[in-house]
Design a protein around this motif. Structure first.
Motif, PDB file in Angstrom:
ATOM      1  N   VAL A 210       8.572   4.937   0.878  1.00 49.40           N
ATOM      2  CA  VAL A 210       8.622   3.813   1.833  1.00 49.40           C
ATOM      3  C   VAL A 210       7.422   3.790   2.772  1.00 49.40           C
ATOM      4  N   THR A 211       6.612   4.852   2.778  1.00 52.97           N
ATOM      5  CA  THR A 211       5.406   4.860   3.617  1.00 52.97           C
ATOM      6  C   THR A 211       4.122   4.823   2.805  1.00 52.97           C
ATOM      7  N   ARG A 212       4.220   4.710   1.459  1.00 53.15           N
ATOM      8  CA  ARG A 212       3.013   4.668   0.615  1.00 53.15           C
ATOM      9  C   ARG A 212       2.132   5.892   0.831  1.00 53.15           C
ATOM     10  N   SER A 213       2.739   7.042   0.719  1.00 55.07           N
ATOM     11  CA  SER A 213       2.018   8.300   0.862  1.00 55.07           C
ATOM     12  C   SER A 213       0.877   8.419  -0.159  1.00 55.07           C
ATOM     13  N   ALA A 214      -0.167   9.133   0.230  1.00 52.08           N
ATOM     14  CA  ALA A 214      -1.229   9.493  -0.716  1.00 52.08           C
ATOM     15  C   ALA A 214      -1.380  11.009  -0.691  1.00 52.08           C
ATOM     16  N   GLY A 215      -1.390  11.628  -1.847  1.00 49.74           N
ATOM     17  CA  GLY A 215      -1.513  13.078  -1.930  1.00 49.74           C
ATOM     18  C   GLY A 215      -2.943  13.486  -2.229  1.00 49.74           C
ATOM     19  N   GLN A 216      -3.193  14.777  -2.087  1.00 54.89           N
ATOM     20  CA  GLN A 216      -4.561  15.274  -2.244  1.00 54.89           C
ATOM     21  C   GLN A 216      -5.079  15.121  -3.674  1.00 54.89           C
ATOM     22  N   SER A 217      -4.177  14.920  -4.634  1.00 55.00           N
ATOM     23  CA  SER A 217      -4.598  14.707  -6.025  1.00 55.00           C
ATOM     24  C   SER A 217      -4.553  13.227  -6.395  1.00 55.00           C
ATOM     25  N   SER A 218      -4.786  12.366  -5.417  1.00 50.20           N
ATOM     26  CA  SER A 218      -4.592  10.935  -5.695  1.00 50.20           C
ATOM     27  C   SER A 218      -5.542  10.417  -6.771  1.00 50.20           C
ATOM     28  N   ILE A 219      -6.745  10.957  -6.876  1.00 47.27           N
ATOM     29  CA  ILE A 219      -7.644  10.443  -7.927  1.00 47.27           C
ATOM     30  C   ILE A 219      -7.134  10.854  -9.304  1.00 47.27           C
ATOM     31  N   GLY A 220      -6.385  11.962  -9.372  1.00 49.30           N
ATOM     32  CA  GLY A 220      -5.858  12.413 -10.661  1.00 49.30           C
ATOM     33  C   GLY A 220      -4.503  11.836 -10.997  1.00 49.30           C
ATOM     34  N   TYR A 221      -3.588  11.890 -10.049  1.00 43.40           N
ATOM     35  CA  TYR A 221      -2.203  11.500 -10.345  1.00 43.40           C
ATOM     36  C   TYR A 221      -1.786  10.201  -9.672  1.00 43.40           C
ATOM     37  N   GLY A 222      -2.673   9.622  -8.878  1.00 43.47           N
ATOM     38  CA  GLY A 222      -2.356   8.349  -8.232  1.00 43.47           C
ATOM     39  C   GLY A 222      -1.691   8.529  -6.884  1.00 43.47           C
ATOM     40  N   ARG A 223      -1.713   7.468  -6.116  1.00 47.41           N
ATOM     41  CA  ARG A 223      -0.948   7.421  -4.874  1.00 47.41           C
ATOM     42  C   ARG A 223       0.533   7.413  -5.218  1.00 47.41           C
ATOM     43  N   PHE A 224       1.379   7.662  -4.230  1.00 42.88           N
ATOM     44  CA  PHE A 224       2.810   7.643  -4.537  1.00 42.88           C
ATOM     45  C   PHE A 224       3.252   6.244  -4.977  1.00 42.88           C
ATOM     46  N   ASP A 225       2.680   5.196  -4.370  1.00 40.51           N
ATOM     47  CA  ASP A 225       3.090   3.844  -4.774  1.00 40.51           C
ATOM     48  C   ASP A 225       2.663   3.527  -6.204  1.00 40.51           C
ATOM     49  N   GLU A 226       1.707   4.273  -6.733  1.00 41.14           N
ATOM     50  CA  GLU A 226       1.313   4.088  -8.137  1.00 41.14           C
ATOM     51  C   GLU A 226       2.175   4.938  -9.076  1.00 41.14           C
TER      52      GLU A 226
END
Lengths: 531, 531
Positions: A210-226
């Motif tokens: 619900v907050t559209r978190s982004a993790g440190q591996s976002s370039i690899g595994y995507g943002r949470f909303d992805e």
């Protein structure tokens, strides 16, 4: 390597302090030396006891809530533990004994059925509710409008891996599942989520959604909303199952209307999310770039290529100088003097990592990078959740320390960084407190990137007012530069005004219409996202 | 290689027939032989002249529309050319002389300002409007409810590359820009869009946005809804600029509310979309798999890996047997007898293509594939827009031919394929017309894939009713299997009923609320998406 490498124990943060109370950080001599240079030499006043207001809910309302089967409490200590989140202003209010935002009761359902029943009671009685799970918000997401009585809807007992479709790589989690628990449960099946926001130890699957978190591996595994393919949403008007397929042309993507809705449109009770097998290989490297502009250009080249690493992060000169990417050694120089540190990580099977590593290494070399081997990368990986642990001892020592973040397109990155830095240093300098402003890029896209700032200054007698002026100046600079007010911290109440300016009247009209249709009595997190 | 390889001339489709009238397809002897086996040996009746209803707009309304500066016409031929789209039922109605859905006027603004003025006139007068650009809908997207007078809002003069941010790789296009024009304009600057739906020759940038188009390079460059970073939307209540940054945590992603809205929430006048440099290298291969299950498993493995090709497509045994991936040679066998053909394409710079090609080749070999070299891949690439050109000569020859598509998660793919095939063959078989049902996968995601079916049968005297039964059976099978009613053809009017069942009451309530808020007088594409 095994999942134990990424599984960190679930930490119940102490109210008012970030991180594991059994494993606090202490300031090194070099950090204390750096503080002295900023004129920070007087410890903060000792925290005072919280003054917790009485609950405004009467016995009849409490009985109705208890009749749902959910646990209901008006205990002061429990209500204080559901108070606000972990922004520096939240912590400063806590230290000042201000518990005026405490909810009137804590209501903890153990099933999705009980969530629906609690919604019905609240809807009938006009009681507001504020979903609570990880409690790690830094944007006032747990401070709803208190015109009416408010319950903290504690979702932490809605926990667990409900289903795992190994073929489709989809895990269904109860919304209150903390991220380390999610990794542990998946790890037992050979899978992982790979979502590592800075708040990993406390954050939950539902909160990330619900907050559209982004993790440190976002370039690899995507943002949470992805990563989210489906959601179960409880609303006063009924339950919705949102998301039928990976992608669809069947109308608007309504998952993307609920992701980022911060509890204002309904309560997310389950999340269906893409997971992946535990990687056989993990490699993290450090790279040195002569300056931020060169490093950012290299980040952009990788973000715009087809072959990408799993983790990519660039500290600017100031952050590199203070060594913030290695919190245990913060303040002490390591590696080449000057320039910028980039962390580049790869996770996957052997052939896949070899292929990507070779390509990325060649590109970074072409782009002016100098390889530093795996040590800086591994240091970052080991310490990556501990950076924010430094904040409480810094506040104790009399510093004002806070972070803020934004996102824009690549052609606007250098200007945005300069403008925000100037706005914050200007607003603090005008108050007689020079500031160090550090920055990193840790989330990149083909068209742009986020900027994450860390600010340290000397705390004045009223640090809330002091930071308020700096934050207002940063918000104005972000808006003037045409950037978004938040990349992954969300809106809450702190960003609401700037957010509404950012999206404009037509979009506010659309959001307001959805809010009124799904929550006609306005009980869902009143004042969050929309006034 | 240069952009001329992908730039196909803009084709003004003849109303009622797909494709370039100067370059029609003819049926080969082998196709005619195949038709005979299905009992198709009597040519379709000759088309009859269209009966075009009179315009219902009075002179005052037409004068108000003309006062906006837009071109206004009630000419019968022009109105007939804006009639419906290109589904087989649309073509069959055209052949039957049925022009009952013709708009009452064609209104062609030349500026976004004129679009807003036309919206104001329509809003005040209660005139419905149906945005028209490429006209290639196959789901009834150009057949709004005609309770009130309707204008066709012809956006084809809103055309051109408005801006190109080479650093951020973002192009701003006027919504009516046809895809081949977009490629030509970008190619002059060294960039390309790389979006190749089957309707490429006719489709427009705005149409791709509002219908969530998927192109043949979706695994490489993303779906259109993934490429869009911003939209300009004209509504009766004002203009909205939607999309501030690549990704944001500032509330719901409202781009995703407009993408897929099919003109029901506003008129998209500009689209900001991610583009990429013209690739230095393009390579397309054929691979053979023993059967569809093995081929689909290989598709899944690639979709779930970090290293991906640019194009990936798998024909099932039936489609491979009829050689539909090479339309110029359709009906004649080529390559290995039996099994399934996979097309795998790579585009990028030399190092990137080498890296991905080596990884993918090794994986496909491990997974049971046999390489067929570049010839089948190049044949597919050369002929890839011509498959649908076969439909008109097939209809002429007395066949009933149509396509339909859906999308689901990987664990459901084999069952969905079997269920839809059984439903369609069953519904046609019950009418005494056995059918050939072919299938391919051309869009994959880590969690699932689309299925695209082509159906050929003998046309009965009332082919509309005949196909209606088959389509209803397919829709019911898709719904029963929990899949989405459309992966990239959109909702229009044809899928509306099944779509509303798919999303359920709470989501319909949210959409209805947005519609009422942005379009209080219900003038925007009435009946499209929502009844």
């Amino acid at each position: 390597m095994t999942t134990s490498e990424t599984a960190v124990d679930v930490v119940d943060f102490t109210p008012g302090r970030w991180g594991n109370p059994n494993d606090p950080m202490h300031l090194s001599d070099s950090v204390i030396g750096a503080l002295t240079m900023l004129g920070i030499n007087e410890a903060a006043p000792a925290p005072v006891d919280l003054v917790i207001p009485a609950s405004r809910l009467d016995d009849a309302a409490l009985a109705d809530l208890a009749a749902t089967g959910a646990q209901v409490s008006t205990d002061d200590t429990l209500r204080a533990a559901r108070l606000r989140g972990f922004s520096t202003p939240d912590l400063l209010k806590f230290r000042a004994g201000d518990a005026s935002d405490a909810p009137d009761a804590v209501v903890a359902p153990t099933t999705a059925h009980q969530v629906a029943a609690v919604l019905a009671v609240c809807d009938a009685a006009g009681i507001g509710l504020s979903p609570y799970a990880g409690g790690t918000t830094v944007t006032g997401g747990l401070v709803p409008d208190r015109t009416r009585p408010i319950i903290s809807l504690d979702l932490r007992q809605l926990t667990g891996l409900i289903a795992l479709d190994e073929v489709s790589q989809i895990a269904t989690f109860a919304a209150g599942t903390r991220l380390p628990d999610a990794e542990r449960l998946l790890g037992e099946r050979g899978f992982e989520l790979g979502h590592f926001p800075q708040s990993y130890e406390g954050a939950t699957v539902g909160g990330c959604a619900v907050t559209r978190s982004a993790g440190q591996s976002s370039i690899g595994y995507g943002r949470f909303d992805e990563m989210v393919v489906g959601l179960t949403l409880a609303t006063p008007g009924g339950v919705a199952e949102i998301g039928t397929a990976p992608k669809s042309a069947a109308g608007p993507d309504l998952r993307q209307l609920i992701l980022g809705s911060e509890g204002a449109f309904g309560v997310v009770t389950q999340v269906r999310v893409h997971v992946h097998p535990v990687p056989a290989v993990r490699r993290f490297y450090g790279w040195h770039f002569p300056d931020f502009v060169a490093g950012a250009a290299a980040m952009r080249a990788l973000a715009q290529a087809s072959v990408k690493p799993t983790v990519l992060r660039l500290s600017d000169e100031a952050e590199t100088g203070l060594n913030l990417a290695n919190p245990s050694a913060a303040g002490s120089a390591s590696g080449p003097v000057g320039g910028c540190l980039m962390v580049v990580g790869f996770e996957g099977d052997q052939a896949d990592v070899e292929c990507r590593d070779a390509y990325v290494t060649a590109r970074l070399t072409e782009l002016g990078g100098t390889p530093l081997g795996t040590e800086p990368g591994e240091h970052w990986r080991e310490g990556r959740f501990r950076g924010p642990y430094l904040r409480d001892p810094l506040l104790d020592a009399g510093a004002l320390v806070e972070t803020l973040e934004t996102v824009t397109f690549w052609s606007n990155i250098d200007k945005l960084k300069a403008d925000v830095t100037a706005a914050v240093t200007g607003a603090l300098g005008e108050q007689g407190t020079p500031a160090v402003v550090m920055c990193h890029i840790s989330h990149v896209y083909p068209t742009g990137a986020s900027l994450y700032f860390t600010v340290i200054s000397n705390a004045l007698a009223d640090p809330l007012e002091q930071w308020g002026k700096a934050k207002a100046a940063a918000n104005a600079a972000i808006r003037a530069a045409g950037a978004s007010i938040t990349h992954h911290h969300a809106v809450g109440t702190d960003h609401r005004g700037t957010y509404l300016e950012e999206i404009g009247d037509v979009q506010v009209t659309a959001l307001r219409a959805v809010k009124n249709a799904l929550d006609p009595n306005g009980i869902l997190n009143p004042g969050i996202l929309l006034p």
